[in-house]
Design an enzyme around this catalytic site. Sequence first.
Site, short mmCIF file in Angstrom:
data_model
loop_
_atom_site.label_atom_id
_atom_site.label_comp_id
_atom_site.label_asym_id
_atom_site.label_seq_id
_atom_site.Cartn_x
_atom_site.Cartn_y
_atom_site.Cartn_z
N ASP A 71 0.86 -1.18 0.00
CA ASP A 71 0.00 0.00 0.00
C ASP A 71 0.89 1.23 0.00
O ASP A 71 1.83 1.33 0.80
CB ASP A 71 -0.93 0.04 1.22
CG ASP A 71 -1.96 1.14 1.08
OD1 ASP A 71 -2.96 0.92 0.37
OD2 ASP A 71 -1.75 2.23 1.64
N THR A 72 0.62 2.16 -0.90
CA THR A 72 1.44 3.36 -1.04
C THR A 72 0.66 4.58 -0.57
O THR A 72 -0.48 4.80 -0.97
CB THR A 72 1.88 3.54 -2.50
OG1 THR A 72 2.65 2.39 -2.90
CG2 THR A 72 2.75 4.79 -2.66
#
Length: 197
Positions: A71-72
């Site tokens: 997840d960014t």
Amino acid sequence: MPPRFILASASPRRLALLAQIGVTPDAVAPADIDETPMKGELPLPHAERLAAEKAAAVAAGEPGTIVLAADTVVALGRRILPKAEDEATARTCLKALSGRRHRVITGISLVTADGKQRTKSVTTTVAFKVLSPREIDAYIAGGEWRGKAGGYAVQGHGSTFVRFLSGSYTSVVGLPLFEVNGWLVAHAPHTLNGISE
């Protein structure tokens, strides 16, 4: 038979990054979880929590497999910028990032075939030049921002906004390959198609 390797993400960028190191998942299975930040949650723990929850959710339905999730998050100080799903959000993000430094944090999580899970994050500092209204308008019109954290894609035209980047470029794209490759060498070497460590 070696355990199947599943990428818990629908991101074509993450799939392409894995291909760069010779890794092709046996399956792509995006996790359906609530990505809303918890009250008071800071960017780094938020990115790690979502990566861990995504990996765990997919692994629960696919026991005995190896699952990688990520997840960014784009962070301005303690603030988590949203994923831009509409023009107004993208424009707000770009105006906020204009002329400033921000952090891009990618959380990654790996569940191995024996059910053990490891999670970490990689933080990269990115500095934008001052963006003119015309540049923002042109970028919005191009549509590259759709679905992107912080409203931009560093691997596309958004790269022309970046005057400085310190850390992992591939992490800003969506998957820190140095760290992921290290995990796969240690815990899932069969996924590497014979490429040496």
